[in-house]
Design an enzyme around this catalytic site. Structure first.
Site, short mmCIF file in Angstrom:
data_model
loop_
_atom_site.label_atom_id
_atom_site.label_comp_id
_atom_site.label_asym_id
_atom_site.label_seq_id
_atom_site.Cartn_x
_atom_site.Cartn_y
_atom_site.Cartn_z
CG PHE A 31 -1.84 1.13 1.37
CD1 PHE A 31 -3.00 1.18 0.63
CD2 PHE A 31 -1.57 2.16 2.25
CE1 PHE A 31 -3.88 2.25 0.75
CE2 PHE A 31 -2.44 3.23 2.39
CZ PHE A 31 -3.59 3.27 1.64
CB SER A 99 3.12 -4.37 3.26
OG SER A 99 2.40 -3.58 4.15
CG MET A 100 -2.68 -3.80 0.69
SD MET A 100 -2.70 -3.97 -1.12
CE MET A 100 -2.08 -2.39 -1.63
CG ASP A 204 6.55 -4.35 10.39
OD1 ASP A 204 6.24 -3.15 10.21
OD2 ASP A 204 6.25 -5.25 9.58
CG HIS A 234 6.58 -2.69 6.81
ND1 HIS A 234 5.78 -3.74 7.22
CD2 HIS A 234 5.98 -2.20 5.67
CE1 HIS A 234 4.76 -3.88 6.40
NE2 HIS A 234 4.86 -2.96 5.45
#
Length: 265
Positions: A31, A99-100, A204, A234
Site C-alpha cells: 500500500f 505488506s498489503m 516492524d 517493514h
C-alpha cells in the site's frame, strides 16, 4: 473516476517483467508503495531463470492524490490480471507479496487455487492497525474531502540511505477500502490450499504481529512456515535481510514446483 495515465512515474516505480522459464512468480507491492520495493527480488528470481511479473497497482507510483481515486478492488483486479497473464505463458505460478501485497497474494491463492502453487509473504498486512479505518469506510469520500491524506510512515527500513519509492502520505479514501480486503482474506483463510512461506520482521513499525497470528490460526488446511527477520524493518525486501528472503523464496519455489527444480541455476 480513475487515476490519470499521464502523470509521470516515480523513478524506479515502473512495472517489472521478465520472460524466463515455465515457472512464473507474481510479485505484489504494498500500500502506497510500488515495484521499486520488489525490483531487487524480481531481478534475483529472473536471474535464476524464472518468469517474473511485478505490476504497478492502480493509483500507485505517481502522486498520492491519484491513489484516492482507486480502491482495494482495483488493486486486486490488477493483481489478478497479471496472474492470469503470467499463467497463460507458464505451467506453474507462485505469488509473493509485501505488506498489503501479502493480502493480495493470499486473496489470489483463495480465488484461483487452480493457478497458485505456493505463496511467499513478507510482513503481510491482514488486519486493522488503525482502528479508525472501519469507522470511516462508509464515509470515505466525505472524510477524504475534509482530510484527503494523513502522514505516512515511509521507508521503514533500517538500512542506511535506502528508500522504497512510495508515497510519504496516506490517501484517506484509498486507505478506507483496506478493511474490505482484509475481511475477505480472513473469511477465506480455510480455503487456502497452497503452501505458504511467511517472513516477519521482529522490528516492524507499520504492521504488528496480529496479522501472522490470524494467518496461523485460520489457515488450517495448508502448510505454513514462518521465519523471523531480526535485522530488518517493514520493507524487508530492501533491508539487511533481503538476501535471506530472496534465497528462501527461490528454494521454496524449487521445493514446491512439480519439476522439483523451478528453474535452472
Amino acid at each position: 473516476m480513475r487515476p490519470s495515465n499521464d502523470l509521470p512515474l516515480i523513478p524506479g516505480a515502473e512495472p517489472f517483467s521478465h520472460h524466463g522459464s515455465e515457472v512464473g512468480v507474481l510479485l505484489c507491492h504494498g500500500f502506497t508503495g510500488s515495484p521499486y520495493s520488489m525490483r531487487p527480488w524480481g531481478e534475483y528470481l529472473a536471474a535464476a531463470g524464472l518468469s517474473v511479473e511485478a505490476p504497478l497497482l492502480p493509483g500507485h507510483g505517481t502522486v498520492w492524490r491519484d491513489m484516492n481515486l482507486t480502491t482495494s478492488d482495483d488493486w486486486l483486479a490488477e493483481a489478478e490480471r497479471a496472474l492470469l497473464e503470467l499463467a497463460s505463458r507458464c505451467a506453474e505460478v507462485f505469488v509473493m507479496g509485501l505488506s498489503m501485497g501479502g493480502a493480495l497474494t493470499l486473496r489470489l491463492a483463495q480465488r484461483r487455487p487452480d493457478l497458485v502453487h505456493g505463496a511467499v509473504l513478507v510482513n503481510p498486512s491482514l488486519t486493522v492497525e488503525d482502528r479508525r479505518l472501519p469507522l470511516i469506510a462508509p464515509f470515505r469520500r466525505a472524510v477524504s474531502r475534509i482530510m484527503p491524506s494523513t502522514p505516512g510512515l515511509a521507508c521503514d527500513i533500517s538500512k542506511d540511505d535506502t528508500t522504497e519509492g512510495g508515497y510519504d502520505r496516506v490517501p484517506t479514501a484509498a486507505a478506507a477500502t483496506l478493511p474490505k480486503l482484509w475481511r475477505e482474506v480472513q473469511e477465506g483463510m480455510s480455503g487456502l490450499r497452497a503452501p505458504i512461506l511467511a517472513y516477519r520482521s521482529t522490528q516492524d513499525h507499520v504492521v504488528g504481529p496480529r496479522s501472522l497470528r490470524i494467518l496461523a490460526r485460520r489457515a488450517v488446511n495448508t502448510r505454513l512456515m514462518v521465519h523471523l527477520l531480526h535485522d530488518s524493518y517493514h520493507v524487508a525486501t530492501l533491508d539487511h535481510d533481503a538476501a535471506t528472503i530472496f534465497d528462501g523464496s527461490l528454494a521454496f519455489v524449487r521445493e514446491h514446483s512439480r519439476s522439483g527444480e523451478g528453474a535452472d541455476r
